[in-house]
Design an enzyme around this catalytic site. Sequence first.
Site, PDB file in Angstrom:
ATOM      1  CB  CYS A   1      -0.875   0.038   1.253  1.00  0.00           C
ATOM      2  SG  CYS A   1      -1.893  -1.414   1.452  1.00  0.00           S
TER       3      CYS A   1
ATOM      4  N   GLY B   1      -1.453   1.050  -4.807  1.00  0.00           N
ATOM      5  CA  GLY B   1      -2.713   0.450  -4.407  1.00  0.00           C
ATOM      6  C   GLY B   1      -3.865   1.084  -5.151  1.00  0.00           C
TER       7      GLY B   1
ATOM      8  CG  ASN C   1       3.563   0.176   2.504  1.00  0.00           C
ATOM      9  OD1 ASN C   1       4.582   0.714   2.055  1.00  0.00           O
ATOM     10  ND2 ASN C   1       3.138  -0.975   2.067  1.00  0.00           N
ATOM     11  N   GLY C   2       2.810  -2.390   4.841  1.00  0.00           N
ATOM     12  CA  GLY C   2       3.712  -3.434   5.326  1.00  0.00           C
ATOM     13  C   GLY C   2       2.923  -4.599   5.889  1.00  0.00           C
TER      14      GLY C   2
ATOM     15  CB  CYS D   1      11.533  -3.975   0.019  1.00  0.00           C
ATOM     16  SG  CYS D   1      10.736  -4.738  -1.383  1.00  0.00           S
TER      17      CYS D   1
ATOM     18  CE1 TYR E   1       5.163  -4.402 -11.350  1.00  0.00           C
ATOM     19  CE2 TYR E   1       4.789  -4.901  -9.045  1.00  0.00           C
ATOM     20  CZ  TYR E   1       4.298  -4.681 -10.309  1.00  0.00           C
ATOM     21  OH  TYR E   1       2.963  -4.748 -10.541  1.00  0.00           O
TER      22      TYR E   1
ATOM     23  CB  SER F   1       7.346  -1.993 -14.093  1.00  0.00           C
ATOM     24  OG  SER F   1       6.663  -3.099 -14.613  1.00  0.00           O
TER      25      SER F   1
ATOM     26  CG  ASP G   1       7.927  -7.932 -17.206  1.00  0.00           C
ATOM     27  OD1 ASP G   1       7.835  -6.751 -16.795  1.00  0.00           O
ATOM     28  OD2 ASP G   1       6.988  -8.741 -17.122  1.00  0.00           O
ATOM     29  CG  ASP G   2       8.730  -5.821 -13.257  1.00  0.00           C
ATOM     30  OD1 ASP G   2       8.391  -6.662 -12.419  1.00  0.00           O
ATOM     31  OD2 ASP G   2       7.926  -5.299 -14.056  1.00  0.00           O
TER      32      ASP G   2
ATOM     33  CB  CYS H   1       7.260 -10.949  -0.034  1.00  0.00           C
ATOM     34  SG  CYS H   1       7.438  -9.385   0.853  1.00  0.00           S
TER      35      CYS H   1
ATOM     36  CB  CYS I   1      14.657  -7.056   2.417  1.00  0.00           C
ATOM     37  SG  CYS I   1      13.741  -8.620   2.534  1.00  0.00           S
TER      38      CYS I   1
HETATM   39  P1  AMP Z   1       3.919 -13.456 -13.706  1.00  0.00           P
HETATM   40  O1  AMP Z   1       3.098 -13.078 -14.885  1.00  0.00           O
HETATM   41  O2  AMP Z   1       3.163 -14.284 -12.710  1.00  0.00           O
HETATM   42  O3  AMP Z   1       5.249 -14.023 -14.039  1.00  0.00           O
HETATM   43  O4  AMP Z   1       4.196 -12.109 -12.873  1.00  0.00           O
HETATM   44  C1  AMP Z   1       5.177 -11.208 -13.285  1.00  0.00           C
HETATM   45  C2  AMP Z   1       4.544  -9.934 -13.758  1.00  0.00           C
HETATM   46  O5  AMP Z   1       3.698  -9.383 -12.744  1.00  0.00           O
HETATM   47  C3  AMP Z   1       5.569  -8.895 -14.081  1.00  0.00           C
HETATM   48  O6  AMP Z   1       5.178  -8.294 -15.314  1.00  0.00           O
HETATM   49  C4  AMP Z   1       5.521  -7.888 -12.961  1.00  0.00           C
HETATM   50  O7  AMP Z   1       5.531  -6.571 -13.465  1.00  0.00           O
HETATM   51  C5  AMP Z   1       4.229  -8.161 -12.230  1.00  0.00           C
HETATM   52  N1  AMP Z   1       4.421  -8.394 -10.795  1.00  0.00           N
HETATM   53  C6  AMP Z   1       5.479  -8.926 -10.156  1.00  0.00           C
HETATM   54  N2  AMP Z   1       5.250  -9.012  -8.841  1.00  0.00           N
HETATM   55  C7  AMP Z   1       4.025  -8.529  -8.624  1.00  0.00           C
HETATM   56  C8  AMP Z   1       3.209  -8.362  -7.467  1.00  0.00           C
HETATM   57  N3  AMP Z   1       3.640  -8.743  -6.258  1.00  0.00           N
HETATM   58  N4  AMP Z   1       1.977  -7.827  -7.646  1.00  0.00           N
HETATM   59  C9  AMP Z   1       1.542  -7.467  -8.870  1.00  0.00           C
HETATM   60  N5  AMP Z   1       2.267  -7.598  -9.989  1.00  0.00           N
HETATM   61  C10 AMP Z   1       3.493  -8.140  -9.883  1.00  0.00           C
END
Ligand code: AMP
Length: 468
Positions: free
Chosen positions: A8, A34, A108-109, A244, A250, A291, A353-354, A390, A441
């Site tokens: 959040c 959020g 937040n946390g 973190c 991301y 991202s 991608d991130d 996490c 972390c």
């Molecule tokens: P996935 O499609 O399950 O491999 O999730 C990875 C994608 O979701 C990436 O494009 C990230 O930008 C996004 N992502 C990674 N972690 C989270 C998270 N905790 N909540 C929402 N989106 C996430």
Amino acid sequence: MSGPRHYCGVVGINAGHNVVADLQKALMIIQNRGQDSAGVSVFDGVVINTVKDAGLVQVALPKERIENIEGKVGIGHVRYATTGGKGAQNAQPMTLTTAFGMMALAHNGDLTNYAKLKTEYMAQGAVFLTDSDTELIINLLSRHMGQDQDPIKAIKAVMAEVDGAYALALMINGRMFGIRDPLGIRPLVIGKLDDGYMICSESSAIYALGGEIVRDVAPGEIIEVTQTEIKSYAPCNRCAYAHCFFEWVYFARPDSIMDEREVYEVRKNIGKVLAREHPADVDLVMPIPDSGRAHAIGFSIASGIPYEEGFMKNRLAGRTFIMPDQATREKAVSDKMIPIRSAVNGKRILIIDDSIVRGTTLKKLVSMLRDAGAKEVHVRVGSPPIIAPCFYGIDMKNREQFIANKHTVEEIREIIGADSLGYISIEGVVEAIGKPASDLCLACVNAKYPTKIEGEEHRYQTKLTDIQ
Ligand code: AMP
């Protein structure tokens, strides 16, 4: 762990004018943190009034509702609902009326000893109305305030009891406090406004309100935010950082500066490190918006390979990540991202991608690029393989979710259908962030937790026994 999770954003302002509109504006800026509910609480000189609801800030806090409340001191919250549901009942700030007045709290946390503490307090007769660890914090605060009504003592007493990650904006009647957990896992930054001060999860909101960054709240620090100064109460002597790392990779806005490192710069560095660690012979580098954009720019700069936008993102589409099943998530990815055919057709493309969690997003995007005529599709990833849950507020809870727990990199490459796949190394991401690994972390990528969590390996103990 059950109950609402807190991926959040929080804000608090104390200034010489009615701060309601500024709180709303700040929440819009940090809405990346959020999008499921939003709320503000302000003190009007007598009581704390709160407006909160489900939905985006614009929906939850419409003009006709927020113009009914007024105050020069107030806090706000945006919430990302995961297991706790999206309903208005989980919206924050959470408020409580007590013998000494009113309190409002935005959090937040995640607390890691929430269930244990709640059980203990319930055995002593405490009553809880929600599954939220925010309720536990506000209840404990009220209990400790009751003794001699010294907020700083009460906050320190609560901090000595709770473990985990928390960045808090707290109001006790007209006094406002910012609190950061002893390892500074979640961010919290202080800003100076023309006629006051503010705290916020992300610095971009400070600039948006015409302010200047003062500094980050230190790990374990309690600050009181007044119109004319920031009063600081002893961060613990033994405090160590465990920022973190995923905030930079991301979660945060690219224009935010967290613990003195700008997110955009870090993401560009990640792209540069990826170009060094996993070079590729391709025609174009393309981001996965939004991202992955800065990551791709960094890769392009370091490699000399042209950068092009290859996807249009439908910004109004819902969050794919938390959709209930694989088929729905895959369909949602293709509804959200549309390849630009002219940019893609006949090209050897590298996309960045991130992160990869389940692999859904990249599997779908690689096949969409091929359908749009891409000759080759190579994938680079801005975080090392995610292998561990996490417990500190990012929605990645379940080892079963993580594709990297079940498969090698080569197998993942095959599953997502890429010509090549390269993840940044842990050392590489640490270098890109520019802080020592011991100050970060990295638990979701190395399974070593900075606080004690049953059944998990931990790095060091952080109980706040030295806070008086
Ligand atoms: P996935 O499609 O399950 O491999 O999730 C990875 C994608 O979701 C990436 O494009 C990230 O930008 C996004 N992502 C990674 N972690 C989270 C998270 N905790 N909540 C929402 N989106 C996430």
